[in-house]
Scaffold this motif. Structure first.
Motif, PDB file in Angstrom:
ATOM      1  N   VAL A   1       1.019  -1.159  -0.431  1.00 39.39           N
ATOM      2  CA  VAL A   1       0.200   0.002  -0.287  1.00 39.39           C
ATOM      3  C   VAL A   1       1.166   1.389   0.156  1.00 39.39           C
ATOM      4  N   ALA A   2       0.556   2.161  -0.900  1.00 29.84           N
ATOM      5  CA  ALA A   2       1.290   3.101  -1.236  1.00 29.84           C
ATOM      6  C   ALA A   2       0.526   4.835  -1.242  1.00 29.84           C
ATOM      7  N   GLU A   3       1.171   5.684  -0.289  1.00 30.68           N
ATOM      8  CA  GLU A   3       0.812   6.497  -0.290  1.00 30.68           C
ATOM      9  C   GLU A   3       1.478   8.025  -0.518  1.00 30.68           C
ATOM     10  N   THR A   4       2.554   7.775  -1.605  1.00 29.43           N
ATOM     11  CA  THR A   4       2.802   8.617  -2.523  1.00 29.43           C
ATOM     12  C   THR A   4       3.642   7.832  -3.855  1.00 29.43           C
ATOM     13  N   PRO A   5       3.847   8.184  -4.527  1.00 28.69           N
ATOM     14  CA  PRO A   5       4.363   7.709  -6.004  1.00 28.69           C
ATOM     15  C   PRO A   5       5.902   7.222  -5.292  1.00 28.69           C
ATOM     16  N   GLU A   6       6.976   7.704  -5.131  1.00 25.91           N
ATOM     17  CA  GLU A   6       7.804   7.178  -4.361  1.00 25.91           C
ATOM     18  C   GLU A   6       7.925   5.509  -3.705  1.00 25.91           C
ATOM     19  N   ALA A   7       6.702   5.646  -2.797  1.00 28.25           N
ATOM     20  CA  ALA A   7       6.879   4.305  -2.273  1.00 28.25           C
ATOM     21  C   ALA A   7       5.840   3.642  -3.013  1.00 28.25           C
ATOM     22  N   ALA A   8       5.131   4.401  -4.080  1.00 27.46           N
ATOM     23  CA  ALA A   8       4.834   2.881  -4.936  1.00 27.46           C
ATOM     24  C   ALA A   8       6.065   2.102  -5.145  1.00 27.46           C
ATOM     25  N   PHE A   9       7.226   2.734  -5.695  1.00 26.75           N
ATOM     26  CA  PHE A   9       7.960   2.596  -6.404  1.00 26.75           C
ATOM     27  C   PHE A   9       8.691   1.522  -6.120  1.00 26.75           C
ATOM     28  N   ASP A  10       9.109   1.674  -4.848  1.00 30.06           N
ATOM     29  CA  ASP A  10       9.508   0.896  -3.564  1.00 30.06           C
ATOM     30  C   ASP A  10       9.078  -0.566  -3.845  1.00 30.06           C
ATOM     31  N   ILE A  11       8.013  -0.319  -3.621  1.00 29.02           N
ATOM     32  CA  ILE A  11       6.930  -1.206  -3.407  1.00 29.02           C
ATOM     33  C   ILE A  11       6.904  -1.851  -5.076  1.00 29.02           C
ATOM     34  N   ALA A  12       6.992  -1.909  -5.503  1.00 32.68           N
ATOM     35  CA  ALA A  12       6.790  -2.784  -7.063  1.00 32.68           C
ATOM     36  C   ALA A  12       9.012  -3.450  -7.477  1.00 32.68           C
ATOM     37  N   CYS A  13       9.666  -2.227  -7.460  1.00 34.81           N
ATOM     38  CA  CYS A  13      11.009  -2.833  -7.220  1.00 34.81           C
ATOM     39  C   CYS A  13      10.878  -3.840  -5.505  1.00 34.81           C
ATOM     40  N   LYS A  14      10.395  -4.384  -4.505  1.00 36.08           N
ATOM     41  CA  LYS A  14      10.456  -4.900  -3.776  1.00 36.08           C
ATOM     42  C   LYS A  14       9.169  -6.542  -4.256  1.00 36.08           C
ATOM     43  N   LEU A  15       9.188  -5.533  -4.878  1.00 36.52           N
ATOM     44  CA  LEU A  15       7.394  -7.155  -5.844  1.00 36.52           C
ATOM     45  C   LEU A  15       8.613  -8.141  -7.020  1.00 36.52           C
ATOM     46  N   ALA A  16       8.274  -9.062  -6.203  1.00 36.24           N
ATOM     47  CA  ALA A  16       9.076 -10.564  -7.873  1.00 36.24           C
ATOM     48  C   ALA A  16       8.475 -10.635  -8.822  1.00 36.24           C
ATOM     49  N   LYS A  17       7.772 -10.662  -8.742  1.00 33.67           N
ATOM     50  CA  LYS A  17       6.863 -11.016  -9.882  1.00 33.67           C
ATOM     51  C   LYS A  17       6.029  -9.657 -10.967  1.00 33.67           C
ATOM     52  N   ARG A  18       6.366  -9.573 -12.521  1.00 31.85           N
ATOM     53  CA  ARG A  18       6.093  -8.579 -13.124  1.00 31.85           C
ATOM     54  C   ARG A  18       4.842  -9.387 -13.912  1.00 31.85           C
ATOM     55  N   PRO A  19       3.724  -9.219 -14.263  1.00 30.33           N
ATOM     56  CA  PRO A  19       3.860  -7.189 -15.324  1.00 30.33           C
ATOM     57  C   PRO A  19       3.012  -7.155 -13.544  1.00 30.33           C
ATOM     58  N   LEU A  20       3.452  -6.242 -12.715  1.00 24.29           N
ATOM     59  CA  LEU A  20       2.476  -5.358 -11.957  1.00 24.29           C
ATOM     60  C   LEU A  20       0.840  -4.999 -11.351  1.00 24.29           C
ATOM     61  N   VAL A  21       0.094  -4.757 -10.895  1.00 23.49           N
ATOM     62  CA  VAL A  21      -0.664  -4.250 -10.266  1.00 23.49           C
ATOM     63  C   VAL A  21      -1.212  -2.881  -9.986  1.00 23.49           C
ATOM     64  N   LEU A  22      -1.752  -2.055 -10.217  1.00 24.62           N
ATOM     65  CA  LEU A  22      -1.635  -0.742  -9.909  1.00 24.62           C
ATOM     66  C   LEU A  22      -3.075  -0.320  -9.610  1.00 24.62           C
ATOM     67  N   LYS A  23      -3.645  -0.919  -8.265  1.00 20.07           N
ATOM     68  CA  LYS A  23      -4.875  -0.484  -8.352  1.00 20.07           C
ATOM     69  C   LYS A  23      -5.498   0.710  -7.247  1.00 20.07           C
ATOM     70  N   ALA A  24      -6.330   1.550  -7.773  1.00 20.63           N
ATOM     71  CA  ALA A  24      -6.826   2.354  -7.393  1.00 20.63           C
ATOM     72  C   ALA A  24      -7.428   1.785  -5.607  1.00 20.63           C
ATOM     73  N   GLN A  25      -7.468   2.559  -4.239  1.00 19.47           N
ATOM     74  CA  GLN A  25      -8.489   2.136  -3.573  1.00 19.47           C
ATOM     75  C   GLN A  25      -9.249   2.626  -3.530  1.00 19.47           C
ATOM     76  N   ILE A  26     -10.760   2.213  -3.603  1.00 20.42           N
ATOM     77  CA  ILE A  26     -12.137   3.404  -3.453  1.00 20.42           C
ATOM     78  C   ILE A  26     -12.807   2.876  -3.063  1.00 20.42           C
ATOM     79  N   ALA A  27     -14.062   3.242  -2.349  1.00 25.34           N
ATOM     80  CA  ALA A  27     -14.969   2.348  -1.757  1.00 25.34           C
ATOM     81  C   ALA A  27     -16.242   2.448  -2.601  1.00 25.34           C
ATOM     82  N   ALA A  28     -16.234   2.237  -3.571  1.00 28.16           N
ATOM     83  CA  ALA A  28     -17.071   2.390  -4.816  1.00 28.16           C
ATOM     84  C   ALA A  28     -16.626   1.365  -5.970  1.00 28.16           C
ATOM     85  N   GLY A  29     -17.128   0.240  -6.848  1.00 30.57           N
ATOM     86  CA  GLY A  29     -17.030  -0.199  -7.131  1.00 30.57           C
ATOM     87  C   GLY A  29     -17.168   0.282  -9.203  1.00 30.57           C
ATOM     88  N   GLY A  30     -16.852  -0.485  -9.788  1.00 33.57           N
ATOM     89  CA  GLY A  30     -15.932  -0.081 -11.453  1.00 33.57           C
ATOM     90  C   GLY A  30     -15.116   1.025 -11.398  1.00 33.57           C
TER      91      GLY A  30
END
Length: 92
Positions: free
Chosen positions: A24-53
């Motif tokens: 879970v990232a709250e900044t683009p830099e944190a998202a980058f760091d998390i993506a670097c640590k994950l060993a899998k590709r492709p990476l899925v980036l998801k917005a976290q909202i309380a709504a469907g669609g």
């Protein structure tokens, strides 16, 4: 129960249920760091909202869709810059 996806995953992990690697990232830099640590590709980036669609939604920043498939940590950071802090409008 109404939970964001990451919160539901945290509960599942706590109960010993296997889930895909995530962060879970709250900044683009944190998202980058998390993506670097994950060993899998492709990476899925998801917005976290309380709504469907969210996948069919549109950010006020002009970005289409709240779920993006990324091929590199750099791409994750670039898209996260357009997601984080922007409003995602969905049909709901």
């Amino acid at each position: 129960m109404n939970l964001l996806e990451y919160a539901a995953k945290e509960l599942l992990v706590k109960e010993g249920v296997p889930v895909a690697q995530y962060g879970v990232a709250e900044t683009p830099e944190a998202a980058f760091d998390i993506a670097c640590k994950l060993a899998k590709r492709p990476l899925v980036l998801k917005a976290q909202i309380a709504a469907g669609g969210r996948g069919k939604g549109r950010f006020l920043s002009g970005l289409e869709g709240g779920v993006k498939i990324c091929q590199s940590p750099e791409e994750v950071k670039q898209i996260a810059q357009r997601m984080i802090g922007s409003i995602l409008v969905t049909a709901q």
